[in-house]
Structures are given as structure tokens and as C-alpha cells.
Write a protein that holds these residues in place. Structure first.
Motif, short mmCIF file in Angstrom:
data_model
loop_
_atom_site.label_atom_id
_atom_site.label_comp_id
_atom_site.label_asym_id
_atom_site.label_seq_id
_atom_site.Cartn_x
_atom_site.Cartn_y
_atom_site.Cartn_z
N PRO A 139 0.77 -1.30 -0.22
CA PRO A 139 0.04 -0.06 0.04
C PRO A 139 0.99 1.32 0.10
O PRO A 139 1.84 1.09 0.45
N LEU A 140 0.25 2.42 -0.20
CA LEU A 140 1.10 3.63 -0.24
C LEU A 140 1.39 3.95 1.00
O LEU A 140 0.36 3.79 1.84
N PRO A 141 2.45 4.61 1.23
CA PRO A 141 2.78 4.92 2.65
C PRO A 141 2.10 6.20 2.81
O PRO A 141 1.37 7.02 2.12
N GLY A 142 1.85 6.33 4.44
CA GLY A 142 1.08 7.54 4.74
C GLY A 142 1.84 8.71 4.37
O GLY A 142 2.82 8.83 4.41
N THR A 143 1.11 9.99 4.50
CA THR A 143 1.63 11.34 4.49
C THR A 143 2.72 11.41 5.24
O THR A 143 3.75 12.20 4.47
N GLN A 144 3.01 11.28 6.50
CA GLN A 144 4.08 11.46 7.34
C GLN A 144 5.10 10.73 6.86
O GLN A 144 6.40 11.14 7.38
N VAL A 145 5.03 9.78 6.35
CA VAL A 145 6.35 8.56 6.08
C VAL A 145 7.13 9.31 4.94
O VAL A 145 8.08 9.07 4.76
N TRP A 146 6.30 9.81 3.95
CA TRP A 146 7.07 10.41 2.60
C TRP A 146 8.35 11.53 2.96
O TRP A 146 9.25 11.55 2.21
N THR A 147 8.00 12.25 4.06
CA THR A 147 9.42 13.05 4.57
C THR A 147 10.56 12.06 4.91
O THR A 147 11.64 12.48 4.27
N TRP A 148 10.27 11.19 5.30
CA TRP A 148 11.29 10.26 5.61
C TRP A 148 11.91 9.36 4.60
O TRP A 148 13.30 9.33 4.33
N ILE A 149 10.93 9.24 3.82
CA ILE A 149 11.58 8.63 2.53
C ILE A 149 12.33 9.22 1.62
O ILE A 149 13.57 8.97 1.04
N VAL A 150 11.78 10.29 1.38
CA VAL A 150 12.73 11.67 0.49
C VAL A 150 13.96 11.91 1.19
O VAL A 150 15.21 11.96 0.60
N ALA A 151 13.90 12.17 2.53
CA ALA A 151 15.35 12.40 3.23
C ALA A 151 16.33 11.10 3.14
O ALA A 151 17.47 11.38 2.99
N SER A 152 15.66 10.03 3.22
CA SER A 152 16.48 8.59 3.22
C SER A 152 17.24 8.80 1.74
O SER A 152 18.27 8.25 1.63
N GLY A 153 16.33 8.58 0.68
CA GLY A 153 16.83 8.70 -0.70
C GLY A 153 17.91 9.70 -0.90
O GLY A 153 18.98 9.31 -1.78
N ALA A 154 17.83 11.02 -0.26
CA ALA A 154 18.74 11.77 -0.72
C ALA A 154 20.08 11.66 0.47
O ALA A 154 21.37 11.68 -0.31
N ILE A 155 20.08 11.07 1.28
CA ILE A 155 21.21 10.66 1.97
C ILE A 155 21.86 9.33 1.53
O ILE A 155 23.11 9.39 1.59
N HIS A 156 20.97 8.59 0.99
CA HIS A 156 21.73 7.37 0.43
C HIS A 156 22.48 7.70 -0.99
O HIS A 156 23.45 7.20 -1.15
N SER A 157 21.98 8.78 -1.75
CA SER A 157 22.54 9.37 -2.86
C SER A 157 23.98 9.71 -2.42
O SER A 157 24.98 9.75 -3.14
N ALA A 158 23.97 10.59 -1.51
CA ALA A 158 25.27 11.28 -0.90
C ALA A 158 26.14 10.33 -0.54
O ALA A 158 27.34 10.55 -0.95
#
Length: 278
Positions: free
Chosen positions: A52-71
Motif C-alpha cells: 500500500p502507499l505510505p502514509g503522508t507523514q512517511v514520505w518526508t522520511w522516504i525523501v530524506a533517506s533517498g537523498a542521504i543514500h545518494s550522498a
């Protein structure tokens, strides 16, 4: 930490050391990492179609995680262009457990028992001892800022992912989406920095990157799952036993020299892992 979680994290550590070795010995480190990141994103996309799609509050953590993993991947790629596996990997991974321990205690309120804290510190000390050759053997120090940057990113995504997966309620869902985001950000960043030269061409680069992506995805999926079952700092420290596996790969597979300092470091790492189990 239960025995099944303990063994799962050790297996993830072996996979992590393996994909780093593939990147280091590859003909094109940037190209290999591009393929690895892209295939991770494809795997993640296939996985999230079953969730299922993540809840609204989870997307901030997903985007932050993706950016840090890329770094993290950017720092690691550039570090491997200036240093060997046996030096870059210990520096990139070595300080992360101690950063995670302090941050986890201060900001997440996670209690770690004294033997576990001692194991984390001993593990980190052994890893740093293993990396001392960068100062004593005349090796290039241009890799230092990149390796340290990778270490900081490791600590950052460890804390973000552990909390984000708990908030999502599903490590499978969270890991899938973070690698989709990471794949997009990393590709854009590498193309901006290297242009068309970052695009992989040789078949062996695609093969190495594809194998590395499968190993990396499996390794991190297990690690994030473990973070929902045990203290984040403890999982992060145990995962750094991948240093031991990397040293063995370097010695037995890549024919790197096993020095007394390396042997002592491996013993310290093994002792640190044992302490986390007391």
C-alpha cells in the motif's frame, strides 16, 4: 537482539562487503554505481507495487533517506577513485557506529546496555586501526574527505531509515520507496557532475552493477527490518562487521597483504561483535 536477527544482520554484512568489492575492482566505478543504483530503483519499484502507499507523514522520511543514500554513494564512488578497498571501506564505515550510538541515545532515546556500548566502541576502534595506513603508508589522502563524508551519510541514513521504517509499519514498503527515490536522485546528481561520461557502456560494468544491486538491496532490506526488531545503534554496529568480511575478501580473493595491524584489527572487530551479544 535475538539469534535470528543477529544471524540475519551478519549475512547482510557479508553481502555489503561483497558489493563494495565489486565497485572497487570495477573498470568504471562511477558506471558500476550508476547501474547498481538504477537496478536498485527498479527492484524497489517492483516491490512497492505489492505494498500500500505510505502514509503522508512517511514520505518526508522516504525523501530524506533517498537523498542521504545518494550522498553516501557519491562520496563512496569518489573515495574509491583515490583509495583501496582496505582503506576506504574501514574509514567510510568505521566511525558510523559511534555517531549512531550518540545520536540514537540523544535524539531517539534508545537505551543500549553497557556491554553493547563497549562492543560498539571496540568495534569502531578496531575499524579505525585497520584504516591507519592512510596516514602511515604514504597513500593518497585525497580520499579522506570523501570517506568521512560517506561515514557521516551512513550514520544519517541509519537513523532516518530506522525511524522511518518504524513509522511506516513496514520495512519492505519503506526500503522499496527509498531506493526508487535514491535511484532518481543519484542518477541526476551523477549526470550533473560527470555528464555522459557517467553512463555505463561495457557489458561487464552492467553485470557487476546488476549483481551488486541485488546484493546491496537484500543487505539493506535485512538491515532495516532488523532495526524494527532491535536497537538501531546495535544493528548498525553489528552490521559494521562487514569490515571483517571485506578484509577477508581482500586477503583471500584480491590477494591483499595481511599485516599484523590488519590481524589485530580483525580480532578487535570480532571481540566487539561478541560483546554486542552478551
Amino acid at each position: 537482539m535475538s539469534v535470528p536477527v543477529f544471524l540475519a544482520v551478519l549475512g547482510a554484512a557479508l553481502l555489503h562487503a561483497g558489493w563494495n568489492a565489486l565497485v572497487r575492482v570495477g573498470a568504471s566505478r562511477a558506471g558500476t554505481m550508476m547501474v547498481l543504483s538504477g537496478v536498485q530503483g527498479v527492484i524497489g519499484l517492483a516491490v512497492v507495487t505489492t505494498q500500500p502507499l505510505p502514509g503522508t507523514q512517511v514520505w518526508t522520511w522516504i525523501v530524506a533517506s533517498g537523498a542521504i543514500h545518494s550522498a553516501y554513494k557519491l562520496f563512496l564512488t569518489f573515495a574509491y577513485e583515490h583509495g583501496d578497498l582496505g582503506r576506504v571501506y574501514p574509514l567510510a564505515r568505521g566511525t558510523a557506529p559511534m555517531i549512531t550510538l550518540v545520536a540514537g541515545a540523544l535524539w531517539l532515546g534508545e537505551a543500549v546496555r553497557p556491554p553493547e556500548a563497549a562492543g560498539i566502541l571496540l568495534l569502531g576502534s578496531g575499524i579505525l586501526l585497520l584504516a591507519r595506513g592512510v596516514w602511515t603508508s604514504g597513500e593518497s589522502r585525497r580520499m579522506l574527505p570523501f570517506a568521512v563524508g560517506a561515514a557521516c551519510a551512513t550514520a544519517g541514513y541509519t537513523l532516518v531509515d530506522g525511524h522511518g521504517a518504524r513509522l511506516a509499519g513496514s520495512s519492505t514498503q519503506f526500503v522499496g520507496w527509498l531506493f526508487v527515490v535514491d535511484g532518481l536522485i543519484f542518477a541526476a546528481a551523477m549526470l550533473a557532475l560527470r555528464g555522459r561520461a557517467a553512463m555505463p557502456r561495457a557489458g561487464r560494468v552492467w553485470l557487476a552493477g546488476g549483481i551488486g544491486a541485488a546484493a546491496s538491496y537484500a543487505s539493506y532490506a535485512v538491515a532495516v527490518w532488523a532495526m524494527t526488531r532491535a536497537p538501531i545503534a546495535l544493528v548498525a554496529a553489528l552490521r559494521e562487521s562487514s569490515i571483517l568480511f571485506a578484509v577477508l575478501i581482500g586477503w583471500l580473493v584480491l590477494r591483499e597483504r595481511m599485516t599484523e595491524a590488519k590481524a589485530l584489527s580483525v580480532l578487535m572487530i570480532a571481540a566487539g561483535v561478541a560483546l554486542t551479544r552478551l
